[in-house]
Scaffold this active site. Structure first.
Site, PDB file in Angstrom:
ATOM      1  N   GLY A 249       0.785  -1.227   0.000  1.00 18.87           N
ATOM      2  CA  GLY A 249       0.000   0.000   0.000  1.00 18.87           C
ATOM      3  C   GLY A 249       0.815   1.275   0.000  1.00 18.87           C
ATOM      4  CE1 TYR A 335     -10.296   0.689  -8.225  1.00 15.94           C
ATOM      5  CE2 TYR A 335      -8.310   0.804  -9.556  1.00 15.94           C
ATOM      6  CZ  TYR A 335      -9.238   0.066  -8.836  1.00 15.94           C
ATOM      7  OH  TYR A 335      -9.094  -1.299  -8.745  1.00 15.94           O
ATOM      8  CB  CYS A 362     -17.741   2.284 -28.646  1.00 15.45           C
ATOM      9  SG  CYS A 362     -19.302   2.956 -29.227  1.00 15.45           S
TER      10      CYS A 362
END
Length: 446
Positions: A249, A335, A362
């Site tokens: 992280g 995100y 698209c």
């Protein structure tokens, strides 16, 4: 655009990475193209290894391969002495095909299938990170059938909500699909079950609090809570944790305003917390394991695109379309991730206008960057988007049957293809036409 690692502007005014002019990379490999700065990846690996060596504690640094998993990366990680995390049979197969030592592989995942467990046991991997009671029972049953002894960690949720950049990236809180919860007692029950299992060797626990974290407080709090849990497990069950895995992280700089710490700062804070909170629980302090992924490869990656069409809406916005998009980088759509970019073939020119970078899919949501300042882009220009080394290739898709890009490693003026560009034949390689549809049928009459 902030220049990372070996990136620089050369005398021609072009972006250069690893001593390679990106205009020459485009000519050789085409676009879109993932360019990985090998020297920067190795530097990041060594920063972790050196920082932990300085703590005096036992440790393992395991590269989280979900960030970017290809055989060449597995080879590089092995050369740098790191271990490796995998979360599927595909990632495990990639590592094994690359010759990665199986004893340094850790298998994660909240829903490992029996086939995946069998495959990992066949390979004699180093450790399973067990996520739930179903897996715990399944692993014990399969190990018993084989007469095997399996090393495990139990994934626990310490109730720490890290300051992650997006809610989907926070994993250490109570309401999470991952792990045994410390707060509600399930983690202690998991320790009890693991200790009672005849074929499971409980090394310790695993805790991961989120992603893209820019401070140390969350890690320190997680250590404190895991240590309190370890003390309780020792007092009530006699269990000893030889390993405490604190996950990953660790954040990187994507855009101006991102403020990641140096690797050494994260490591010093974690090691200090372990020394403080685990003192006296057992005769020896546990080994610290961590799992950096993004922070090893994220800022080492650059995606190169060719500019195509444009659409100027006066008083509203100017769209510039490139030959990639959400198929090679779905993170902005998933995100709301932010990126920086430059025109790589005109990198020395001053910005002239604000544009938004659209992909070719698209989908209205296929946007890579909203509002970036560039020299006036022209069709055929090369756009370089920085910090795309993590979770871009890994999450790439064939939406609209668009082919996935090639990947090259660059270092000291040399480029090496590590993933070839998909072909049109690759796109249809898995398709099967049933026999009943194989014969040409006459068109139905209106």
């Amino acid at each position: 655009m902030f220049l990372h690692g070996t990136s620089r502007l050369n005398a021609a005014g072009h972006l250069e990475i690893g001593g390679c002019d990106v205009t020459e990379l485009k000519a050789e490999y085409g676009t879109p193209l993932y360019i990985m700065d090998e020297a920067l990846i190795r530097r990041r690996c060594r920063e972790y290894m050196d920082a932990f060596a300085a703590t005096g504690l036992g440790f393992q640094v395991a590269y989280a391969s979900k960030a970017f998993s290809v055989m060449a990366m597995c080879r590089l990680v092995d050369q740098e002495g790191l271990s490796l995390d995998v979360v599927s049979d595909g990632e495990l197969y990639t590592a094994l095909k690359a010759g990665f030592p199986p004893e340094r592989i850790h298998f994660h995942g909240n829903n490992k299938t029996p086939e995946e467990i069998e495959m990992a046991l066949d390979a004699e991997i180093g450790c399973f990170v067990v996520d739930n009671f179903t897996e715990l029972a399944l692993l014990e049953a399969i190990a018993a059938e084989r007469g095997a002894n399996v090393r495990i960690l139990l994934r626990v949720t310490p109730g720490v909500e890290a300051h992650a950049h997006h809610a989907y990236a926070a994993t250490g809180q109570t309401d999470s699909k991952f792990g045994f919860d410390i707060g509600n007692g399930s983690a202690l029950e998991a320790v009890r079950a693991a200790e009672a299992a005849a074929h499971l060797d409980l090394l310790g626990v695993h805790s991961h609090i989120g992603s893209q974290i820019f401070e140390t407080e969350g890690f320190q709090l997680a250590v404190e809570r895991v240590a309190a849990f370890a003390r309780k497990a020792k007092e009530e069950l006699g269990a000893s944790f030889r390993v405490v895995n604190l996950g990953g992280g660790f954040g990187i700089r994507y855009v101006e305003g991102d403020t990641p710490l140096e690797v050494s700062e994260y490591v010093a804070a974690i090691a200090g917390a372990v020394k403080t909170h685990f003192a006296g629980i057992d005769a020896a302090l546990p080994e610290i394991w961590v799992e950096p992924g993004r922070s090893i490869v994220g800022d080492a990656g650059t995606t190169l695109y060719t500019v195509g069409t444009s659409k100027d809406i006066p008083g509203v916005r100017k769209y510039i379309a490139v030959d990639g998009g959400m198929t090679d980088n779905p993170r902005p759509a998933l995100y709301e991730s932010k990126y920086e970019a430059i025109l790589a073939n005109r990198a020395a020119e001053p910005a002239a206008e604000t544009v938004s970078i659209a992909g070719k899919c698209c989908e209205s949501g296929d946007m890579l960057i909203w509002d970036v300042e560039l020299p006036e882009p022209k069709s055929g220009d090369l756009l370089a988007v920085a910090c795309t080394g993590a979770y871009n290739y890994s999450m790439a898709s064939n939406y609209n049957r668009i082919r996935r890009p090639a990947v090259v490693f660059v270092e000291n003026g040399r480029s090496d293809l590590v993933v070839r560009r998909e072909t049109r034949d690759d796109i249809v390689a898995g398709d099967v036409i049933p026999r009943r549809l194989a014969a040409q049928q006459p068109a139905a009459k209106a």
